[in-house]
Each structure stands twice: as structure tokens, then as C-alpha cells.
Design a protein around this motif. Structure first.
Motif, PDB file in Angstrom:
ATOM      1  N   LYS A  65     -68.091  11.083 107.334  1.00 51.46           N
ATOM      2  CA  LYS A  65     -68.058  12.507 107.669  1.00 51.46           C
ATOM      3  C   LYS A  65     -69.414  12.976 108.203  1.00 51.46           C
ATOM      4  CE  LYS A  65     -67.221  17.021 105.624  1.00 51.46           C
ATOM      5  NZ  LYS A  65     -67.099  17.768 104.407  1.00 51.46           N
ATOM      6  N   LEU A  66     -70.471  12.555 107.562  1.00 54.04           N
ATOM      7  CA  LEU A  66     -71.816  12.945 107.979  1.00 54.04           C
ATOM      8  C   LEU A  66     -72.130  12.423 109.378  1.00 54.04           C
ATOM      9  CD1 LEU A  66     -74.436  14.355 107.164  1.00 54.04           C
ATOM     10  CD2 LEU A  66     -75.123  12.251 106.018  1.00 54.04           C
ATOM     11  N   SER A  67     -71.712  11.197 109.673  1.00 55.05           N
ATOM     12  CA  SER A  67     -71.974  10.654 111.013  1.00 55.05           C
ATOM     13  C   SER A  67     -71.226  11.457 112.081  1.00 55.05           C
ATOM     14  CB  SER A  67     -71.614   9.174 111.094  1.00 55.05           C
ATOM     15  OG  SER A  67     -70.235   8.974 111.164  1.00 55.05           O
ATOM     16  N   ARG A  68     -70.064  11.973 111.735  1.00 58.91           N
ATOM     17  CA  ARG A  68     -69.314  12.840 112.663  1.00 58.91           C
ATOM     18  C   ARG A  68     -70.048  14.163 112.882  1.00 58.91           C
ATOM     19  NH1 ARG A  68     -63.484  11.647 113.467  1.00 58.91           N
ATOM     20  NH2 ARG A  68     -63.618   9.416 113.825  1.00 58.91           N
ATOM     21  N   GLU A  69     -70.586  14.716 111.798  1.00 57.99           N
ATOM     22  CA  GLU A  69     -71.312  15.982 111.900  1.00 57.99           C
ATOM     23  C   GLU A  69     -72.585  15.841 112.733  1.00 57.99           C
ATOM     24  OE1 GLU A  69     -71.971  17.184 107.854  1.00 57.99           O
ATOM     25  OE2 GLU A  69     -69.827  17.479 107.483  1.00 57.99           O
ATOM     26  N   LEU A  70     -73.152  14.644 112.751  1.00 53.88           N
ATOM     27  CA  LEU A  70     -74.404  14.390 113.470  1.00 53.88           C
ATOM     28  C   LEU A  70     -74.159  13.677 114.804  1.00 53.88           C
ATOM     29  CD1 LEU A  70     -76.460  13.235 110.369  1.00 53.88           C
ATOM     30  CD2 LEU A  70     -76.643  15.439 111.560  1.00 53.88           C
ATOM     31  N   ALA A  71     -72.953  13.779 115.315  1.00 58.15           N
ATOM     32  CA  ALA A  71     -72.550  13.039 116.517  1.00 58.15           C
ATOM     33  C   ALA A  71     -73.479  13.281 117.705  1.00 58.15           C
ATOM     34  CB  ALA A  71     -71.116  13.387 116.892  1.00 58.15           C
ATOM     35  N   HIS A  72     -74.076  14.426 117.792  1.00 61.64           N
ATOM     36  CA  HIS A  72     -74.955  14.721 118.939  1.00 61.64           C
ATOM     37  C   HIS A  72     -76.267  13.920 118.885  1.00 61.64           C
ATOM     38  CE1 HIS A  72     -75.551  17.653 115.737  1.00 61.64           C
ATOM     39  NE2 HIS A  72     -76.795  17.791 116.128  1.00 61.64           N
ATOM     40  N   PHE A  73     -76.536  13.234 117.759  1.00 54.92           N
ATOM     41  CA  PHE A  73     -77.728  12.389 117.641  1.00 54.92           C
ATOM     42  C   PHE A  73     -77.426  10.891 117.804  1.00 54.92           C
ATOM     43  CE2 PHE A  73     -78.981  16.079 114.929  1.00 54.92           C
ATOM     44  CZ  PHE A  73     -80.070  16.503 115.702  1.00 54.92           C
ATOM     45  N   VAL A  74     -76.172  10.548 118.046  1.00 53.64           N
ATOM     46  CA  VAL A  74     -75.780   9.137 118.146  1.00 53.64           C
ATOM     47  C   VAL A  74     -76.481   8.482 119.344  1.00 53.64           C
ATOM     48  CG1 VAL A  74     -73.826   7.575 118.618  1.00 53.64           C
ATOM     49  CG2 VAL A  74     -73.585   9.427 116.969  1.00 53.64           C
ATOM     50  N   ARG A  75     -76.946   7.292 119.128  1.00 54.19           N
ATOM     51  CA  ARG A  75     -77.669   6.554 120.172  1.00 54.19           C
ATOM     52  C   ARG A  75     -76.807   6.373 121.418  1.00 54.19           C
ATOM     53  NH1 ARG A  75     -78.228   0.707 117.208  1.00 54.19           N
ATOM     54  NH2 ARG A  75     -78.238  -0.202 119.276  1.00 54.19           N
ATOM     55  N   GLY A  76     -77.445   6.358 122.561  1.00 55.17           N
ATOM     56  CA  GLY A  76     -76.744   6.321 123.840  1.00 55.17           C
ATOM     57  C   GLY A  76     -75.941   5.072 124.110  1.00 55.17           C
ATOM     58  N   ASP A  77     -76.327   3.960 123.512  1.00 57.75           N
ATOM     59  CA  ASP A  77     -75.629   2.700 123.761  1.00 57.75           C
ATOM     60  C   ASP A  77     -74.594   2.369 122.694  1.00 57.75           C
ATOM     61  OD1 ASP A  77     -77.338   2.097 121.637  1.00 57.75           O
ATOM     62  OD2 ASP A  77     -78.022   0.196 122.482  1.00 57.75           O
ATOM     63  N   TRP A  78     -74.231   3.344 121.873  1.00 57.33           N
ATOM     64  CA  TRP A  78     -73.373   3.076 120.722  1.00 57.33           C
ATOM     65  C   TRP A  78     -72.060   2.388 121.091  1.00 57.33           C
ATOM     66  CZ3 TRP A  78     -73.608   1.689 116.136  1.00 57.33           C
ATOM     67  CH2 TRP A  78     -72.493   1.723 115.297  1.00 57.33           C
ATOM     68  N   ILE A  79     -71.395   2.877 122.113  1.00 64.12           N
ATOM     69  CA  ILE A  79     -70.106   2.293 122.496  1.00 64.12           C
ATOM     70  C   ILE A  79     -70.273   0.813 122.856  1.00 64.12           C
ATOM     71  CG2 ILE A  79     -68.263   2.379 124.247  1.00 64.12           C
ATOM     72  CD1 ILE A  79     -68.103   4.599 122.112  1.00 64.12           C
TER      73      ILE A  79
END
Length: 152
Positions: A65-79
Motif C-alpha cells: 500500500k505504501l509503495s502505491r502511495e509513493l508511486a510518483h517516486f518510483v525509479r524510472g527503469d522500474w518496468i
């Protein structure tokens, strides 16, 4: 469901040990993680403070849940890197938890399917047409351990 397949989802259900939410701690680079779910979500971020927040989440559900709330900070190469990170985490889970490794080996030769109704990438999705990437990783890890045990 075929006798040649094992479906799993919730950690407290049969074959729940296959779930990333199952309480199987791992240690990576001297850091302890309560579950592979905690570790996986922490890797979405490059900021050590955000990673730490995932690490200390009280439950795997909270880390998710927390990772969803912080989605705008996810690293650019995540996918691009998420599959390899998941594979690494799952491999570590079974390397470090020998009892679970034995249980994983006992699932052979069944097809392993994450029975997620809402995740069409890691699971089978709502219409059973998902990619089942977690199941594929688990079967790959199982095959690697199977080869190792035959050569011991």
C-alpha cells in the motif's frame, strides 16, 4: 483446476508459502526483510529513506500500500527491472528458507499459478488470462533447485 496445477494466493491458504506475503524472512546485503514483498517494493525506490519505510512496514500489505502511495517516486527503469528483482527475491527466499525450498520441490511437476484476480502481470488475472510471471519465476527457481539437488 487441473491436478497438474497448483493455484496459490493468500499466505494462510494451502500452498500459501509460495506467496510473497508469506512470512519468510530474507537477508540481502546485511539487511533483513520480513518478506519478499517488503524487499520487492523497497526496490522500486532509489531513496534509502523510502526503502527503509518499506522495510519497516508492519505487514507486507502495508509495504504494498505504501509503495502505491509513493508511486510518483518510483525509479524510472522500474518496468524494465521488476522481473529480475522479483526473480532475485524469490530465489533468496528459497535459498535462505530450506524448509520452504523442500516444499517448493515437492510441488513438481505441477504448474504453479498465482491465483490473483486483480493482477494480470504477476498472476492469472480476473479472467485467467494473465501472464502469471510469479508462477513462472517459482517454476524456474524450482527447476534450478531440482538440478542442484540431483548433483549433490
Amino acid at each position: 483446476m487441473s491436478v497438474n496445477e497448483i493455484r496459490f494466493y493468500e499466505p494462510d491458504e494451502p500452498y500459501g508459502f509460495l506467496s510473497n506475503f508469506y512470512p519468510a524472512p530474507i537477508e540481502v546485503d546485511g539487511e533483513s526483510w520480513a518478506t519478499t514483498e517488503h524487499f520487492y517494493h523497497a526496490q522500486k525506490f532509489t531513496d534509502p529513506e523510502l526503502q527503509r519505510r518499506m522495510q519497516i512496514a508492519s505487514t507486507p500489505c502495508e509495504a504494498f500500500k505504501l509503495s502505491r502511495e509513493l508511486a510518483h517516486f518510483v525509479r524510472g527503469d522500474w518496468i524494465d527491472v521488476r522481473y529480475d528483482i522479483m526473480h532475485f527475491a524469490v530465489m533468496e527466499k528459497f535459498i535462505q528458507n530450506h524448509d520452504l525450498c523442500q516444499l517448493l520441490l515437492e510441488t513438481a511437476p505441477a504448474t504453479l499459478i498465482e491465483n490473483s484476480p486483480c493482477d494480470s502481470y504477476w498472476g492469472c488475472g480476473g479472467k485467467d488470462d494473465g501472464e502469471n510471471k510469479l508462477g513462472l519465476i517459482l517454476m524456474s527457481v524450482r527447476a534450478q533447485f531440482s538440478v542442484r539437488t540431483r548433483h549433490v
